[in-house]
Enzyme design. Sequence first.
Site, short mmCIF file in Angstrom:
data_model
loop_
_atom_site.label_atom_id
_atom_site.label_comp_id
_atom_site.label_asym_id
_atom_site.label_seq_id
_atom_site.Cartn_x
_atom_site.Cartn_y
_atom_site.Cartn_z
N LYS A 1 0.75 -1.07 0.04
CA LYS A 1 -0.08 -0.07 0.10
C LYS A 1 1.07 1.29 -0.01
CE LYS A 1 -3.85 2.18 2.48
NZ LYS A 1 -4.67 2.16 3.78
N SER B 1 -9.84 2.60 2.82
CA SER B 1 -8.86 2.98 2.03
C SER B 1 -7.78 2.42 1.43
CB SER B 1 -7.88 4.16 2.91
OG SER B 1 -7.20 3.42 3.64
N SER C 1 -10.19 0.20 7.00
CA SER C 1 -9.59 0.43 5.80
C SER C 1 -9.02 -0.86 5.32
CB SER C 1 -8.65 1.62 5.85
OG SER C 1 -9.13 2.66 5.75
#
Lengths: 479, 95, 483
Positions: free
Chosen positions: C75, C150, C174
């Site tokens: 990420k 997210s 997330s």
Amino acid sequence: MNSQWEVVIGLEIHAQLATKSKIFSGASTAYGAEPNTQACAVDLGLPGVLPVLNQEAVRMAVKFGLAIEAEIAPYSVFARKNYFYPDLPKGYQISQFELPIVGNGHLDIDLDGATKRIGVTRAHLEEDAGKSLHEDFHGLTGIDLNRAGTPLLEIVSEPDMRSAKEAVAYMRKLHELVRYLEICDGNMQEGSFRCDANVSVRPRGQAEFGTRAEIKNINSFRFVEKAINHEIERQIDLIESGGKVVQETRLYDANKDETRSMRGKEEANDYRYFPDPDLLPVEITEAFKDEVRATLPELPDAKKRRFIEQYGQDDESAATLTSSRQLADYYEALVEASGGEAKICTNWVTGDVLGALNKAGLEIGQCPVDAERLAGLLQRIADDTISGKIAKQVFEAMWQGQETADQIIESQGLKQITDTGAIEAIIDKIIADNPGQVEQYLGGKDKVFGFFVGQVMKEMQGKANPAEVNKILKTKLKR
Amino acid sequence: MSLTTDDVNKIAHLARLGVDIQDVDTYAHDLSGILDLVTQMSQLNTEGVAPMAHPMEQSQRLRPDRVTETNMREKFQAIAPQVEAGLYLVPKVIE
Amino acid sequence: MNNKTIAELARGLRAGEFSSVELTQGYLERIRQFSVLNAYITVTAEQALAQAEAADKRLAAGTADLLTGIPVAQKDIFCTDGVKTSCGSKMLDNFISPYNATVVEKLNAAGAVMLGKSNMDEFAMGSSNETSFYGSVQNPWNVSCVPGGSSGGSAAAVAAGLTAGATGTDTGGSIRQPAAFCGITGLKPTYGRVSRYGMIAYASSLDQGGPMTRTAEDAAIMLQAMAGFDEKDSTSVDRPVPDYSSGLNQPLSGLKIGLPKEFFGEGLNGEIATVIETAVNEYRKLGAEVKEVSMPNLKHAIPAYYVIAPAECSANLSRFDGVRFGYRCDNPADLSDLYTRSRGETFGKEVKRRILIGTYALSAGYYDAYYLKAQKVRRLISDDFKSALAEVDVLMGPVSPTVAFGLGEKTGDPIQMYLSDIYTIAVNLAGLPAMSIPAGFVDGKPVGLQIIGNYFAEDRLLNVAHRYQMNTDWHKQVPKGFE
């Protein structure tokens, strides 16, 4: 000073703690490195970095707290103080707000023979900011973050001081203490020990405090007194001419000897403190406190009392000799090594040694003549090898070189002459050469005796034992 | 709870956050809505409840006082917007 | 090959069926082929191939770890030395991190091959990946839908076979919500289990990194490499990491499952409720006992979260000031202009909203009513979990009240977006570990089952998830066009 006004002063002292690494990172705290070479990822506030607390900073804060008999918080909390400034990389300073590590304590100051107790409200740990360099970079300011993250102990006093002199005495006392504790090098030129003063005035007899101004950037004992006195005058003038003191931050300008308003810093004074989620509460156990307590040195006040008692010193000498731990240690090492009278040691250290250091601009730690060498000299005075006068000459030589007192006495032939025969011969010669003076003396003019002593000493290059000279002269010049 | 555009401008200034003039009204509306949402928790009686700052009830670990970092100025400053003579440059700081 | 699990790929590498270089090339090719999904912000092809080569050597030398040679996505919130780390923001579009996050170091040490940096909501603030400066990500199950957020890029990449596994971070859901929306397995560990060093902070007391994979077995393998004490993170917990794979097959007879009744109230899509009930029944078949529990303060989780997270973020994001790294506005007139414009020209609306709310909540006169109150509410919610988990081993419920919604559907209404995190947020406030595993479909879109465990019970969670996956095949479904 105008006597209808009472002055109220509180000080905030920032002492840089003498750790090797920073409070929240492993970067060096050494002073004077090339810009930004000691600013690591954590100090720069790079995205993603996290703080980890330095154990030594905590230990030093606790040591200070114990020394001022303060409450040590079993739990203390780090908070973020939010404001934007280019020398503050994260946009917040990690400090302590609601739960500081050191709570209520006190410090006693001596002024004009009286002792006064000054309250210490709190002392908390925080990180120092970097430095803004205002030399011209095409109209821009340069930022050096080497200092960012250096551990600071902010020591906040109660508004207990009533004159600039008291404020200076408190600051000196604190300076002496942090150096005793070896938690701060006290170097004010390098900014290791800095002071902000909160100053207000009120009509004498009024209970409420007046509006205070905070004076920043006063970084020498001399400036503290001047800046505070200047500020007191400014406030009194202002009030007496119908104006009002506004609560603000003022900057002391040493060159102009004046304070001026820092309106820029005032404008957004909402620091939005909240507990730093990157750090957990600091727990101080009784065991940790005991461990730190065991490392506490004898503190200045106790040492002074002991010097008066143990060495028969007067208040002033004791105060001088205990003004730094190193000086006191030097003195005691001297007493121990010389095996002689404490009184002579006191005179030598407060007189000759401090005088010479002062002249050379040196600290006791840099003294060229260590206690052991000096003891060697004092022993030769005690055993009458040399006179006190010659000793000053030997001391001078020791200051310049590495030789012991004995080597100097030997090589320069300074050994005191105690051989009565030799002294007698010289005295006979001087009596014979100065019949006029002999006449005067015998006629009752006592002062002339000194003339004969001087002549003998001159003839013998000061090496004659003065007691012996006196004795023989007295016999020869018997009225 | 409702915030005015003036409030928004004040907060934005505290946060040194540029907000487009034409968006201020929308922010005032959105933020007021969020405040209405969060204010719901005031219904809850929290008397005597200790605030919880961390999920773990632990105390701070202490790091030995050792210098572990070396000079990485060149690497760190390679990503800086403006540097000279090893310094980060910013518009003139007026004290 | 692209739809194999990490466990299968690890076996294939050892059996010599393919090399890590071949595997990596295959994934890189697929990433190019499906670039329209926008799952990656940066693809590090050259570096990946070099890592794959090194991994092949380790495999040949017999010094390989389970993850050696396995392609993963990081990420873009994790700092990667020498590689752009944008955090989904224009502010860091030019930020080449000068250091590695601890998680990156650990995965590198295990021999994992980093394919690139996955797309995400800007600074992890969002539930749909639509706040990313780099544009939204398409959900492989329905390209007109969001992948969740997210960690939307990571979830979409795993679901579409653009990586074998990915890292994610979870502050209010997330990891779990995008895992649910994309039909994959996501694990948010106990706060303090995975180091936060080098993970760009959104809300420090809530953020936690974790794995996003096809299966629980894979999650165990990745978590094994990611977890552990880190002396660079004061909130990291110094506690041994168990062997997560060894207990996966433990039988579930006697397992006590709690269903918090507040997870099944109004607002939950009825079809999703049915999917969850079916999954719970599956557990009954596996020998679990199920009972209802209550968490009366749950409804205050969103209010508390939207004070605590914005407050922390308002300070965390102050370092982005245009002085030492990142974006700087052109020709700043003065210092204030430098700050205001550098931040104003780069932060998106959602980030600005949260900075503003957080700044307000902390400002003079409001601290007690907002921040302090929220921290007290946080305690009550945490206590609710403690008492519930004293009665049962795990809690189960939905991850999200809806399945993946349409791109653009909620962007105009931030509060509706916030409310969709109702089932995930409370877990972060308490700091507990939780998973999302695929449990069925509604309207052709995946539904996630949430499993919440006690502190440091990741091994138990993985075991509970794995047994379910041994008996169902929801996790084996592949979106059309990505077979």
